[in-house]
Structures are given as C-alpha cells and as structure tokens.
Design a protein around this motif. Structure first.
Motif, PDB file in Angstrom:
ATOM      1  N   SER A 153       0.811  -1.223   0.000  1.00 27.48           N
ATOM      2  CA  SER A 153       0.000   0.000   0.000  1.00 27.48           C
ATOM      3  C   SER A 153       0.845   1.275   0.000  1.00 27.48           C
ATOM      4  CB  SER A 153      -0.948   0.004   1.192  1.00 27.48           C
ATOM      5  OG  SER A 153      -0.208  -0.051   2.401  1.00 27.48           O
ATOM      6  N   LYS A 154       2.132   1.162   0.299  1.00 28.26           N
ATOM      7  CA  LYS A 154       3.028   2.327   0.274  1.00 28.26           C
ATOM      8  C   LYS A 154       3.912   2.331  -0.978  1.00 28.26           C
ATOM      9  CE  LYS A 154       3.039   2.767   5.233  1.00 28.26           C
ATOM     10  NZ  LYS A 154       3.789   2.737   6.468  1.00 28.26           N
ATOM     11  N   TYR A 155       3.555   1.516  -1.952  1.00 27.03           N
ATOM     12  CA  TYR A 155       4.254   1.416  -3.228  1.00 27.03           C
ATOM     13  C   TYR A 155       5.670   0.840  -3.113  1.00 27.03           C
ATOM     14  CZ  TYR A 155       0.325   4.008  -5.045  1.00 27.03           C
ATOM     15  OH  TYR A 155      -0.937   4.392  -5.386  1.00 27.03           O
ATOM     16  N   ASN A 156       5.923   0.106  -2.056  1.00 30.27           N
ATOM     17  CA  ASN A 156       7.192  -0.599  -1.918  1.00 30.27           C
ATOM     18  C   ASN A 156       7.108  -1.900  -2.701  1.00 30.27           C
ATOM     19  OD1 ASN A 156       8.419   1.241  -0.035  1.00 30.27           O
ATOM     20  ND2 ASN A 156       7.003   0.428   1.502  1.00 30.27           N
ATOM     21  N   ASP A 157       8.187  -2.233  -3.404  1.00 32.03           N
ATOM     22  CA  ASP A 157       8.211  -3.483  -4.166  1.00 32.03           C
ATOM     23  C   ASP A 157       8.124  -4.682  -3.229  1.00 32.03           C
ATOM     24  OD1 ASP A 157       8.495  -2.059  -6.470  1.00 32.03           O
ATOM     25  OD2 ASP A 157      10.540  -2.687  -6.899  1.00 32.03           O
ATOM     26  N   LEU A 158       7.246  -5.617  -3.580  1.00 35.39           N
ATOM     27  CA  LEU A 158       7.171  -6.890  -2.865  1.00 35.39           C
ATOM     28  C   LEU A 158       7.912  -7.963  -3.655  1.00 35.39           C
ATOM     29  CD1 LEU A 158       3.418  -6.776  -1.764  1.00 35.39           C
ATOM     30  CD2 LEU A 158       5.445  -6.347  -0.344  1.00 35.39           C
ATOM     31  N   PHE A 159       7.582  -8.054  -4.941  1.00 35.18           N
ATOM     32  CA  PHE A 159       8.239  -9.011  -5.834  1.00 35.18           C
ATOM     33  C   PHE A 159       7.865  -8.669  -7.265  1.00 35.18           C
ATOM     34  CE2 PHE A 159       4.174 -10.838  -4.620  1.00 35.18           C
ATOM     35  CZ  PHE A 159       3.646 -11.329  -5.804  1.00 35.18           C
ATOM     36  N   ARG A 160       8.536  -9.328  -8.212  1.00 38.54           N
ATOM     37  CA  ARG A 160       8.253  -9.171  -9.640  1.00 38.54           C
ATOM     38  C   ARG A 160       8.081 -10.553 -10.259  1.00 38.54           C
ATOM     39  NH1 ARG A 160       9.454  -4.327 -12.402  1.00 38.54           N
ATOM     40  NH2 ARG A 160      10.314  -2.751 -11.017  1.00 38.54           N
TER      41      ARG A 160
END
Length: 186
Positions: A153-160
């Motif tokens: 929700s804070k636009y931090n990358d989780l994974f691709r």
C-alpha cells in the motif's frame, strides 16, 4: 518485396492471442487474420478480425497483403499444409505449454509487425496472424521485459514476475487459485 520470418522470442507468443483492450491499444493492434487450409490441404480460407478501423490504412493493407502473398507462394509456409508442417518442424520453435502443436514466427514490414501462430494440424485453424504497429509493439515489449511489479500500500516493491507469469492466491479455508498476469504499464 522479400520478407524474413524469425522464431518468436521471449514473451512475443503472448501477442498471438486475444489480449485486453488496454494491451491491444498500447501495442497498436490493427487486427488479426485467422486461416486454414481446408479439407484439401491446399486452400486458404481466411477471416479478418479488425480491432481498429482507423489503423487499417492503405499503407497497412499494402504491407500486410505483400507479406501474406509472399508466404503463400509455392514452397513457403502459407502455400499449403505440407509446406507449413515442414517449415514448423524445421524451425522447431514450439510454445512450451502447447506440447509442440503450435509454432510462432515474427515477420516485420517497414511499419508493422506480424506475429504468426502456426498450427499445421488438419481440422484446426492453421494460422493466426496478429498485426501490430511495429514501433508500438516493440516499445511495449521492451517495457514488459522488466516484469510485473507487485507492491504494498506504500508502493514498496514486494516481488516481480515476468509478463505472462502466474501467481497463486491463497484464501483461508479455500483452495489456492492460480492467476496469470499480464504487463499493462509501470
């Protein structure tokens, strides 16, 4: 005019199938041709499915028909089913998930890219040729090559994951669900 066909690379095969309106718009999809050789194995019965009438210009038609006519000549892969079968098995580039039943090639003209899915099996459609504005498709493919970014929700990358990749969603008390994902934009 001469044309060269090259095996599809990377995720190009994803563009030989129906895509969302958004992806089709971003890639400059003009439309697609679906064809088969009929029961005689030598016919060329086809249907054009237009996506954007305003892209179906005289320039497009000239380049598209030149490419199709070129590959319909004797000995080339759209001439008859046997020629397509020989070409497909010679090239040997199959879509991994299709168990060797479909083959893909890209043919470029000056302004357009024709991504062709070939299936030499009798009783099935033998050709799907998706027609794109070449520079639009190439730009989209370049951007999609970076993968699909999943964020919190804070636009931090989780994974691709790669374009066309699959994720598994687990809900408490239910069976996991697999969903394929497509790149839209960054």
């Amino acid at each position: 005019m001469e044309f060269t066909s090259i095996p599809l690379k990377g995720t190009e095969y994803l563009y030989t199938y129906h895509n969302s309106q958004q992806i089709s718009g971003q890639t400059g999809l003009v439309g697609y041709l679906r064809a088969d050789f009929g029961s005689s194995d030598c016919g060329f019965f086809h249907t054009w499915n237009e996506h954007r009438a305003d892209y179906n210009t005289d320039e497009f038609k000239a380049e598209f028909y030149a490419a199709i006519d070129y590959f319909c000549e004797k000995g080339r892969f759209l001439h008859k089913r046997r020629d397509m079968a020989n070409f497909c098995y010679e090239v040997g580039k199959t879509f991994e998930y299709e168990n060797g039943r479909e083959f893909g090639v890209r043919v470029d003209s000056e302004h357009y890219a024709f991504l062709m899915r070939l299936n030499p099996n009798k009783g099935e459609y033998n050709l799907y040729c998706y027609c794109y504005k070449k520079d639009w498709l190439d730009s989209h493919l370049e951007r999609s090559g970076k993968g699909i970014r999943f964020i919190d929700s804070k636009y931090n990358d989780l994974f691709r994951i790669s374009d066309g990749g699959c994720i598994t969603i687990e809900y408490p008390g239910e069976k996991p669900v697999e969903r394929y994902c497509r790149f839209i934009d960054n």
